[in-house]
Design an enzyme around this catalytic site. Structure first.
Site, PDB file in Angstrom:
ATOM      1  N   SER A   3       0.837  -1.196   0.000  1.00  0.00           N
ATOM      2  CA  SER A   3       0.000   0.000   0.000  1.00  0.00           C
ATOM      3  C   SER A   3       0.872   1.246   0.000  1.00  0.00           C
ATOM      4  CB  SER A   3      -0.901   0.021   1.239  1.00  0.00           C
ATOM      5  OG  SER A   3      -1.577   1.275   1.341  1.00  0.00           O
TER       6      SER A   3
ATOM      7  N   TYR B  21      -1.949  -0.636  10.582  1.00  0.00           N
ATOM      8  CA  TYR B  21      -2.083  -1.107   9.206  1.00  0.00           C
ATOM      9  C   TYR B  21      -0.858  -0.712   8.382  1.00  0.00           C
ATOM     10  CZ  TYR B  21      -3.944  -1.511   4.446  1.00  0.00           C
ATOM     11  OH  TYR B  21      -4.130  -1.823   3.123  1.00  0.00           O
TER      12      TYR B  21
END
Length: 255
Positions: free
Chosen positions: A144, A156
């Site tokens: 990501s 995350y």
């Protein structure tokens, strides 16, 4: 014949979003695709049906990741579907987000759960896949853009940073077998996780900070994965490819 005719692939988290787009693209290129999912039977079957209706080959494999026995369950279903065939391509796409897992609010439970799914599972899926993978195989991990631009959901982001390191380390380790390991790092992409992009103002703001003037679609990411999975990607390994339309390159000015 497609670029992946005769090949097999496992895509984790493939029932929706980016994972589904990857599964459909690899199948369109000729691969037999194992569509892994955690719990949404209907979505998984829809993905398999869409692939078959388009002339491709696929089967579903259910396994909740991040729990005891997850890899055993996954590979029992995978090997049954492969029916003695090797696994040529592995795409680690499955991941979860914990929006409250900020530096102020994160709990040990948040940390353990997100790392179990996003980091521990890919590592041990790869470990289990390697004996099934022939020399010259492909491993693609989905990361990501939060590894380089800041967001509040620090846990995350940490997991995706770990994925980047995992790919680079394994590319070195597995090079002797001709197995390439690369990372595809999406930018702001329209998925269930980013449902806020369906709001008109939010989509416009993202477009204004992206050189190509829009947010990403799952198919944009799938196309990059297909390159790494194909013979065209044979001389690329240990790399992280940012697939984001030129996100945050600088002021875009008037559109």
């Amino acid at each position: 014949m497609g670029a992946l005719t005769g090949k097999t692939a496992l895509v984790t988290g493939a029932s929706r979003g980016i994972g589904r787009a990857i599964a459909e693209r690899l199948a369109a290129d000729g691969a037999l695709v194992a569509v892994h999912y955690g719990s949404n039977d209907r979505a998984a079957q829809q993905t398999v049906a869409a692939i078959r209706e388009a002339g491709g080959q696929a089967f579903a494999v259910r396994a909740e990741l991040g729990v005891d026995g997850d890899v055993d369950t996954l590979f029992a279903g995978l090997e049954a579907g492969l029916d003695g065939r090797p696994l040529d391509i592995l795409v680690n796409n499955a991941a979860i987000q914990a929006y409250d897992a900020t530096v102020e609010k994160a709990t040990r439970e948040d940390f353990d759960r997100v790392f179990a799914v996003n980091v521990r599972a890919p590592l041990f899926v790869i470990q289990r896949a390697l004996p099934l993978m022939p020399d010259g195989g492909r491993i693609i991990n989905i990361s990501s853009g939060v590894t380089w631009f800041a967001t509040p959901e620090v846990v995350y982001s940490m997991t995706k940073g770990a994925i980047n390191v995992l790919s680079r380390s394994l590319a070195h380790t597995l090079g002797a077998r001709g197995i390439t390991v690369n990372t595809v790092s999406p930018g702001i992409t329209e998925t269930d996780m980013n449902a806020w992009l369906n709001e008109g103002e939010s989509a416009r703001r993202v477009a204004d900070m992206t050189a190509l003037g829009r947010h990403g679609q799952p198919a944009d990411i799938a196309d990059a994965v297909a390159f790494f999975a194909s013979a065209d990607g044979r001389w690329v390994t240990g790399q992280t490819l940012e697939v984001n339309g030129g996100l945050f390159l600088g002021p875009t000015g008037e559109r």
